[in-house]
Design a protein around this motif. Structure first.
Motif, PDB file in Angstrom:
ATOM      1  N   LYS A   1       0.822  -1.206   0.000  1.00 27.46           N
ATOM      2  CA  LYS A   1       0.000   0.000   0.000  1.00 27.46           C
ATOM      3  C   LYS A   1       0.860   1.262   0.000  1.00 27.46           C
ATOM      4  O   LYS A   1       0.650   2.176  -0.810  1.00 27.46           O
ATOM      5  CB  LYS A   1      -0.925  -0.009   1.210  1.00 27.46           C
ATOM      6  N   VAL A   2       1.830   1.337   0.901  1.00 28.25           N
ATOM      7  CA  VAL A   2       2.613   2.570   1.007  1.00 28.25           C
ATOM      8  C   VAL A   2       3.712   2.653  -0.037  1.00 28.25           C
ATOM      9  O   VAL A   2       4.294   3.726  -0.247  1.00 28.25           O
ATOM     10  CB  VAL A   2       3.198   2.745   2.427  1.00 28.25           C
ATOM     11  N   TRP A   3       4.015   1.545  -0.690  1.00 29.55           N
ATOM     12  CA  TRP A   3       4.994   1.545  -1.783  1.00 29.55           C
ATOM     13  C   TRP A   3       4.665   2.622  -2.816  1.00 29.55           C
ATOM     14  O   TRP A   3       5.539   3.237  -3.405  1.00 29.55           O
ATOM     15  CB  TRP A   3       5.009   0.163  -2.425  1.00 29.55           C
ATOM     16  N   HIS A   4       3.392   2.879  -3.019  1.00 29.98           N
ATOM     17  CA  HIS A   4       2.955   3.836  -4.030  1.00 29.98           C
ATOM     18  C   HIS A   4       2.843   5.256  -3.487  1.00 29.98           C
ATOM     19  O   HIS A   4       2.428   6.159  -4.209  1.00 29.98           O
ATOM     20  CB  HIS A   4       1.614   3.390  -4.610  1.00 29.98           C
ATOM     21  N   GLN A   5       3.205   5.457  -2.245  1.00 29.14           N
ATOM     22  CA  GLN A   5       3.092   6.778  -1.631  1.00 29.14           C
ATOM     23  C   GLN A   5       4.444   7.352  -1.219  1.00 29.14           C
ATOM     24  O   GLN A   5       4.702   8.541  -1.420  1.00 29.14           O
ATOM     25  CB  GLN A   5       2.176   6.694  -0.404  1.00 29.14           C
ATOM     26  N   GLU A   6       5.296   6.506  -0.653  1.00 31.94           N
ATOM     27  CA  GLU A   6       6.543   7.017  -0.060  1.00 31.94           C
ATOM     28  C   GLU A   6       7.445   7.689  -1.087  1.00 31.94           C
ATOM     29  O   GLU A   6       7.951   8.792  -0.858  1.00 31.94           O
ATOM     30  CB  GLU A   6       7.278   5.881   0.640  1.00 31.94           C
TER      31      GLU A   6
END
Length: 319
Positions: free
Chosen positions: A227-232
């Protein structure tokens, strides 16, 4: 009007290429005398990807984290300690140097390193220019050990955190010994490795050291990680005004049941970068580094308006 600085960049998105992995984790010790075969299979696979990337017009390629082996840190076994090699004279680096020179492409090669002087082991990315010369290396700074919904990881069993003793860097323009930035023919390149991406000071330090393009080879899995791979990376790219390429393994590696979700991509100050048609195992984008020196279309000027004087001492300019 100044010329655009367009650079075609590549990431690998692949997995262990050794075809004769044991069927069960309990049978893994049977590889004890075949570790060189494991390394050779993976080196050959990655050399092939380097060739494909160069043929497709890429000027720089970042191979995957620990690209010469399966991700052995899913469990602990001393057998894999023997897999570590020298970051200059080791067989993997020598093969990647030859491939970089033959294909006239910059190669970032993440390996399992054993320091020749101290004997310590590190998770290390070696930066090689298009002439096959080693520009320097980066050692992973943050080392994870834990468990998520898909499995456990025990990296502290195999290697330690960077000690900042990175040796002679032919092209390092940064002053922070833990976060070198390499001046290359396509621009200033920094490296962070996997778990490093979660920490606020990493891209900040690389940017302060002059980085324009940051590569983050990773082996990551689990629901939150996906999920956070696409945000960080997006947040760091916009906040710090750099391009970032994040690579992840894709698929399952026998005999473990962990599945890596892949989803490698590039992003920059303006958001996601379009992926161009790429050979299997590669993710490529054309990056316009000119954007880094142009006024931001949002009207923001973050470098001008940042308030270093009121932040925690951890967020300060690199001395």
């Amino acid at each position: 009007m100044s010329a655009r600085r367009l650079v075609r960049c590549a990431l690998t998105q692949t997995r262990n290429a050794y075809p004769l992995m044991p069927a069960t984790v309990e049978d893994l010790p049977s590889l004890q005398d075949k570790l060189d075969d494991v390394r050779q299979a993976n080196v050959a696979h990655n050399v092939d990807l380097i060739q494909h990337a160069a043929t497709a017009g890429a000027r720089i390629i970042c191979l995957g984290e620990l690209c010469t082996a399966p991700y052995f840190a899913l469990y602990t076994h001393p057998m894999w300690l023997a897999f570590a090699e020298d970051a200059e004279s080791g067989p993997s680096v020598q093969a990647f140097r030859a491939a970089a020179q033959a294909n006239r492409i910059i190669v970032i090669a993440p390996i399992f390193e054993q320091d020749a002087r101290s004997g310590k082991r590190f998770n290390t990315a070696v930066v090689i220019d298009e002439h096959g010369q080693i520009l320097g290396k980066y050692r992973k700074t943050h080392i994870p050990c834990g468990q998520n919904d898909r499995g456990s990881f025990h990296e502290t069993f195999y290697y330690g955190s960077s000690d900042g003793n990175l040796g002679v860097h032919r092209a390092n323009i940064a002053r922070n010994p833990f976060f070198p930035v390499f001046q290359t023919s396509i621009g200033n390149v920094g490296v962070a490795i996997c778990y490093d991406r979660h920490f606020e000071g990493v891209v900040h330090s690389l940017k302060e050291g002059g980085a324009e393009l940051v590569f983050c080879p990773a082996i990551t899995f689990g629901k939150k990680s996906q999920k956070v791979w696409h945000q960080e990376f997006l947040v760091d790219a916009v906040r710090h005004g750099v391009f970032i390429g994040g690579s992840n393994r894709l698929g399952r590696e026998p005999p473990w049941t962990i599945e890596y979700f892949g989803e490698s991509y590039f992003c920059g100050p303006q958001g996601l970068c379009p992926v161009i048609a790429s050979p299997t195992g590669l993710v490529m984008s054309d990056l316009d580094l000119t954007e880094l020196t142009e006024p931001d279309p949002s009207g923001w000027n973050l470098p001008r308006d940042i308030r270093y004087d009121i932040y925690s001492p951890r967020i300060t300019r690199t001395p």
